[in-house]
Design an enzyme around this catalytic site. Structure first.
Site, short mmCIF file in Angstrom:
data_model
loop_
_atom_site.label_atom_id
_atom_site.label_comp_id
_atom_site.label_asym_id
_atom_site.label_seq_id
_atom_site.Cartn_x
_atom_site.Cartn_y
_atom_site.Cartn_z
N GLY A 49 54.60 14.38 -20.06
CA GLY A 49 55.73 13.47 -20.10
C GLY A 49 55.38 12.01 -19.99
N ARG A 100 47.83 7.69 -4.01
CA ARG A 100 49.13 7.92 -4.66
C ARG A 100 50.23 7.92 -3.60
NH1 ARG A 100 53.12 7.65 -8.11
NH2 ARG A 100 54.04 9.60 -8.81
N HIS A 142 44.32 14.00 -12.47
CA HIS A 142 44.13 13.21 -11.26
C HIS A 142 42.70 12.72 -11.11
CE1 HIS A 142 47.88 15.36 -10.27
NE2 HIS A 142 48.16 14.25 -9.63
#
Length: 766
Positions: free
Chosen positions: A443, A526, A705
């Site tokens: 996405g 994050r 990641h």
């Protein structure tokens, strides 16, 4: 009298200082000395904040450069061979390599990062320890002892924090030769001597109390693990250190007697998640042990009901005297740092909230109230708590009759697709005309500096709405062009306009509120800023339609509509505590359903509704899981089932253990599920083979990641594993997760290799 202590504090910093320092270090802009200086300053600041709030015994060891489980792996020498330094002790570079992988120019073609998954039922991620059959343990990382020296030098009363030996082993996986036939519990005898060394060194430093976290005592444990607890703690009881055994996130239930009887000096229980434990533990706790009651919610941001807590604590004080300790339910890692930094919040709403600093103050206030109930400050604080609770209960902004009426009208028909998957997929394949093994992404694409600057300028009024829309359209057009050039089959618009996959939608829904500095660490650097659900939820207008239809106008290829699902919206927000999670999920599902139907009406053929948090919302105890799974899957179906058979519904899940919930994932009835599998080397797909998952599936073929770019041969190897377990006609090809945290060069290189791997496998299968 009652002692106020804390189990852990947010480490990222009120201004995300640790995040910024980490990323500067990774980019070569800050050397190791500078990074370590930031860490020392943050630790000192956080200890001072807790002490000023009234905490008497401060946690040390709750700081981590990436995550606390990874810190323990280095401390125990659990370093996979691919990361072991050739000479000398492990370094921060070793730690970051284990977390993020290594590039080809650094380590023999590159090494993939360790597997990452969710910390129990939270949105915090940890690096899964990798054990081998011949695993040896040795004390090899001095961070804990250095931080103890720091805190003592500053004059603090401290309580070091470590993960207990059973929980640490439970969290890990055995990999390599002989792994399948090996019971990792056999490693306990090798691990315990290292714990003995830790206890000895802490005692030599002058430490009196040690917090040992054993949250797996809130799980349904096999008998062998229960027996191992007794064996382990009997071996560790020789230490002069006093030990506080800490449990949280659920009740002890059948493990209550086991936990109460272990040879430790104190026990902490979570009374927020499991208040029924209190009278039970009093009957089982030996007379010499401290009982720490976790009475302030460490997982949410609502102010505590002090009037409700005080009678219970007064009873505990009468029964336990000086053996009573008070604390948050769990580490405050899951909360933002300080509500004082949010003056822009509505005054009424702000009066309902408490962040980490305020939660420490609540713990201290409760301890003071037991010692000096008539103290003027105590009475003032109790009156303020009472007023806030009354304000929240009576506020007209909370309950909305139109939302309640719509909930009452939901029928079983609203949660079912028109036809079974076997019939739908025939129509979808005929309409979509995709090749075998269709390629797509999850996405999001890189959130570049230009995107962030435009968003900031728009918020500051420096860009008009029209100028901002034009800037975002330019970014969307670029993302579409890149995907066309790379040869992907199903495209996405890249989500340039979205700050966060939950916050973006929450900002457009009634019933949500937002902070400026309410950051919470998700993993490493994050951070997320969870929105606050304070009232009934509804959707005033379309949220994504304009952006998705613009993207579709830029290409003849299929663009996926991208939405966040109701369970993820709920789990990644600070949810209300005055109504059930099920009711909140239904409200969210109805709002998302409206968006789904508008996208379909606009001609969007594929709509992805991400449920990344589906697994983490599940209660830890088996007896409570079926009820959650039933309403969670029903909420997804409610938001997705209004479409026609030809509209293809996708969902995405990542970084969790799914084996036990595959039947419930199947019950969601998404046409396609994309799921993280690359870090586990496709091991998860074996569960899908055993379960015979009925619909299409896209196993992630590379880890987003990590900054390393896997070559097409590596991805092809994973795809070949996948096609052995799942029929090729039901396989999609995609990354593990969204790409917003990556840069464009690595994104394009990785996706190009992914498309090449898919084409190669198509040729082989043909």
């Amino acid at each position: 009298m009652a002692l106020a202590h804390n189990l852990g504090f947010p480490r990222i910093g009120a201004d995300r200082e640790l995040k910024k320092a980490l990323e500067a270090h990774w980019h070569g802009e800050l050397d190791e000395a500078g990074l370590r200086a930031v860490g020392r300053e943050l630790r000192a600041t956080h200890w001072q904040l807790q002490q000023e709030a009234g905490i008497e015994l401060l946690p040390v060891g709750d700081f981590a450069w990436y995550d606390q489980v990874l810190t323990h792996s280095l401390m125990f020498g659990v370093i996979p061979q691919r990361f072991r330094p050739q000479h000398g002790a492990p370094s921060l570079d070793t730690l970051f390599s284990m977390a993020r992988g290594t590039a080809a120019d650094r380590c023999c073609g590159g090494a993939h990062a360790q597997e990452m998954t969710k910390w129990f039922d939270s949105n915090y991620h940890y690096l899964v320890p990798e054990f081998s059959v011949d695993q040896q343990f040795q004390l090899s990382w001095p961070q804990l002892f250095e931080e103890v020296d720091e805190a003592l030098a500053l004059g603090h009363q401290i309580k070091p924090v470590i993960i207990g030996p059973l929980t640490y082993l439970w969290l890990g996986k055995v990999k390599g030769a002989g792994a399948e036939a090996f019971d990792k519990l056999e490693l306990l005898e090798r691990l315990l001597p290292v714990y003995g060394e830790i206890l000895q060194r802490l005692a030599e430093q002058g430490v009196q109390w040690l917090q040992i976290d054993e949250p797996i005592l809130a799980l349904d444990l096999p008998q062998a693990w229960k027996s191992a607890f007794e064996r382990a703690y009997n071996l560790l009881q020789w230490s002069p250190l006093k030990k506080l055994l800490t449990t949280y996130f659920a009740g002890l239930e059948d493990n209550l007697g086991l936990a109460a009887g272990l040879p430790v000096d104190g026990l902490h229980i979570d009374l927020v998640r499991a208040p029924e434990q209190y009278p039970q533990i009093l009957d089982r706790l030996p007379a010499y042990k401290v009982l720490s009651l976790g009475v302030v919610d460490g997982r949410n941001i609502w102010r505590s009901d002090l009037d409700q807590l005080l009678p219970l604590l007064q009873d505990a004080q009468q029964r336990l005297g000086e053996r009573l300790w008070l604390a948050p339910s769990c580490s405050l890692l899951h909360c933002p740092v300080d509500l004082a930094r949010e003056p822009q919040l509505d005054t009424e709403l702000r009066s309902w909230l408490a962040f980490a600093v305020q939660k420490c103050a609540e713990v201290a206030l409760l301890a003071t109230a037991l010692k000096q109930p008539q103290d003027a400050d105590v009475q003032t604080a109790l009156a303020a708590s009472r007023a806030a609770r009354l304000s929240r209960r009576l506020s007209p902004r909370i309950h909305k009759p139109q939302v309640q009426a719509r909930l009452a009208a939901i029928s079983a028909r609203d949660t079912q697709r028109q036809s079974p998957f076997a019939q739908r997929i025939v129509q979808q394949r005929a309409l979509l005309q995709l090749p075998p093994l269709p390629t797509t992404s999850i996405g999001s694409f890189p959130q570049t500096a230009a995107i962030r600057q435009a968003r900031q300028a728009f918020k500051q009024g420096k860009l008009s709405a029209a100028e901002y829309a034009e800037a975002m359209q330019g970014q969307i057009r670029h993302a579409v062009q890149v995907q066309e050039r790379l040869g992907l089959d199903v495209l996405v618009h890249g989500e340039a306009e979205r700050n966060d996959m939950v916050e973006y939608f929450a900002e457009q829904l009634d019933g949500y509120a937002f902070t400026r500095f309410g950051w919470v660490q998700s993993y490493g650097s994050r951070c997320v800023k969870p929105a606050i659900i304070y009232g009934d939820i509804s959707r005033p207008k379309a949220m994504t339609l304009e952006w998705i239809t613009f993207a579709q106008s830029c290409t003849d290829k299929i663009i996926k509509g991208m939405l966040t699902g109701p369970v993820t919206m709920l789990m990644w927000s600070f949810a209300r505590d005055d109504i059930s999670r099920e009711q909140q999920a239904q409200q969210l599902a109805l709002a998302i359903r409206d968006e789904v139907l508008e996208l379909e009406a606009a001609g969007i053929k594929i709509i992805q509704i991400d449920e990344a948090a589906f697994r983490e919302g599940m209660p830890l105890r088996h007896a409570q899981q079926s009820a959650y799974l039933a309403w969670a899957s029903a909420a997804f179906r409610l938001c997705a089932s209004g479409v026609g058979d030809a509209t293809q519904i996708h969902t995405h899940m990542c970084y969790s253990e799914f084996n036990a919930v595959l039947d419930s994932i199947a019950a969601m009835d998404a046409d396609v599920i994309t799921i993280e599998t690359s870090r586990s080397d496709m091991q998860l797909l074996k569960a899908f083979e055993a379960f015979d998952y009925p619909n299409d599936i896209g196993p992630g073929v590379y880890d987003i990641h990590s900054p390393r770019v896997p070559d097409s041969a590596e991805m092809l190897k994973l795809l070949r594993k996948a096609v052995q377990l799942i029929p090729a006609e039901r396989l999609w090809v995609n990354p593990d997760c969204g790409l917003k945290t990556r840069g464009w060069p690595e994104t394009e290189a990785a996706l190009l290799n992914m498309v090449a791997a898919a084409k190669q496998l198509r040729a082989e299968l043909a």
